[in-house]
Write an enzyme that holds these catalytic residues in place. Structure first.
Site, PDB file in Angstrom:
ATOM      1  N   GLY A 100      -8.228   0.891 -10.804  1.00 13.34           N
ATOM      2  CA  GLY A 100      -9.160   0.905 -11.937  1.00 13.34           C
ATOM      3  C   GLY A 100      -8.409   0.810 -13.218  1.00 13.34           C
TER       4      GLY A 100
ATOM      5  N   SER B  34       0.742  -1.155   0.162  1.00 11.09           N
ATOM      6  CA  SER B  34      -0.153   0.099   0.053  1.00 11.09           C
ATOM      7  C   SER B  34       0.936   1.277   0.176  1.00 11.09           C
ATOM      8  CB  SER B  34      -0.715  -0.001   1.243  1.00 11.09           C
ATOM      9  OG  SER B  34      -1.624   1.337   1.458  1.00 11.09           O
TER      10      SER B  34
END
EC number: 1.3.5.2
Length: 334
Positions: A265, A172
């Site tokens: 995305g 992350s």
């Protein structure tokens, strides 16, 4: 499906509020017996586990494992919950989640907001779901990175008996210095320590739970080579490729495109798939790969498989396409 009708309303809300409302609506629909998406079985054996189909939910949607049963009704082959940390934490300041609909993209800087590993375990114990459940573990933001292994050990030990597999999230971009664990002695120490504890727990409980690493797409060829060597050295059971990217390619001039955080995305599809292909080439089928990043249609899932993935995961694509994406991906993968 009904999602196409609900989406305009959800997109009129702040992204984080829409996220919470969607999960709440799913839970209500599940309780009313309205969630029964039938998916054609396409069994895949990976890491010694038989998955009913190869399309899973990526970590991040259900951080605390509070919606497992509702999500199971959508037909996923497996569900990954988390990222969870030893202690509860609120994450980064809001706003921290941004939609970029023109590019079917999302930027987030959530920062591992979660209710802590003990609450997640209680939620998993309360769930009726008996399918394949991955649990994604991380470190608390206030734990110095040099002590990160301690946080991962705490989570590993607490979730071991409740997970089908456990994902070690060191990729992350929203927890300071976390990605430094992907390189050098830090990665070696982390994997060596966690593997040793995994084997001890397997002996203690007479039950082996696979250990999986999740990496970023922003890696050099040298990084990929080094990580692969470490995975093989310590016999890590699987690799998830990839997390979100720091790149802004494809969203540079769009509203919210320059917000800090990880981009997911459609724009990350090519980058993550190329990273997957590179790992597949180096690892040469010695470790199973799970492909995630930018899947918004069935052909994308096929491309991940062709690049070397045994399984795929979706998340951002669900937000733009809805649950029909699951069936589309399963049908597309032969």
């Amino acid at each position: 499906m009904l999602y196409s009708l609900a989406r305009p309303m959800l997109f009129s809300l702040a992204p984080e509020r829409a996220h919470e409302l969607t999960l709440s609506m799913l839970k209500t629909a599940h309780k009313m017996g309205m969630l029964r998406q039938t998916i054609q079985p396409k069994p895949v054996t990976c890491m010694g586990i038989e998955f009913p189909n190869p399309v899973g939910l990526a970590a991040g949607l259900d951080k605390n494992g509070a919606y497992i049963d509702a999500l199971a009704g959508l037909g996923f082959g497996f569900i990954e919950i988390g990222t969870i940390t030893p202690r509860p934490q609120s994450g980064n300041p809001k706003p921290r989640l941004f939609r970029i609909p023109e590019a079917k993209a999302i930027i987030n800087r959530m920062g591992f907001n979660n209710e802590g590993v003990d609450q997640l375990v209680e939620n998993v114990k309360a769930a009726k779901f008996r399918g394949i459940l991955g649990i994604n573990i991380g470190k608390n933001a206030d734990t110095p990175v040099e002590n990160a292994v301690d946080d991962y050990l705490i989570c590993l030990e607490k979730v071991y008996n409740y997970a089908s597999y456990i994902t070690v999230n060191i990729s992350s971009p929203n927890t300071k210095n976390l990605r430094s664990l992907q390189s050098g002695d830090a990665l070696t120490e982390l994997l060596e320590t966690l593997k040793k504890r995994q084997l001890e727990l397997a002996e203690q409980y007479h039950h082996y739970v696979p250990l999986v690493l999740k990496v970023a797409p922003d890696l050099t060829h040298e990084d990929i080579q080094f990580i692969s060597e470490q995975l093989l050295t310590f016999k890590i059971d699987g690799l998830i490729v990839t997390n979100t990217t720091l790149s802004r390619e494809g969203v540079e001039n769009l509203p919210f495109g320059n917000e800090a955080g990880g981009l997911s995305g459609a724009p990350v599809f090519e980058k993550s798939t190329e990273c997957l292909r590179s790992f597949a080439k180096v690892l040469n089928d010695q470790i199973p790969l799970i492909g995630v990043g930018g899947i918004t249609q069935g052909e994308h899932a096929v491309a991940k498989k062709d690049a070397g993935a045994s399984l795929v995961q979706i998340y951002s694509g669900l937000i733009y396409t809805g649950p029909d994406l699951i069936k589309e991906c399963v049908s597309a993968i032969t």
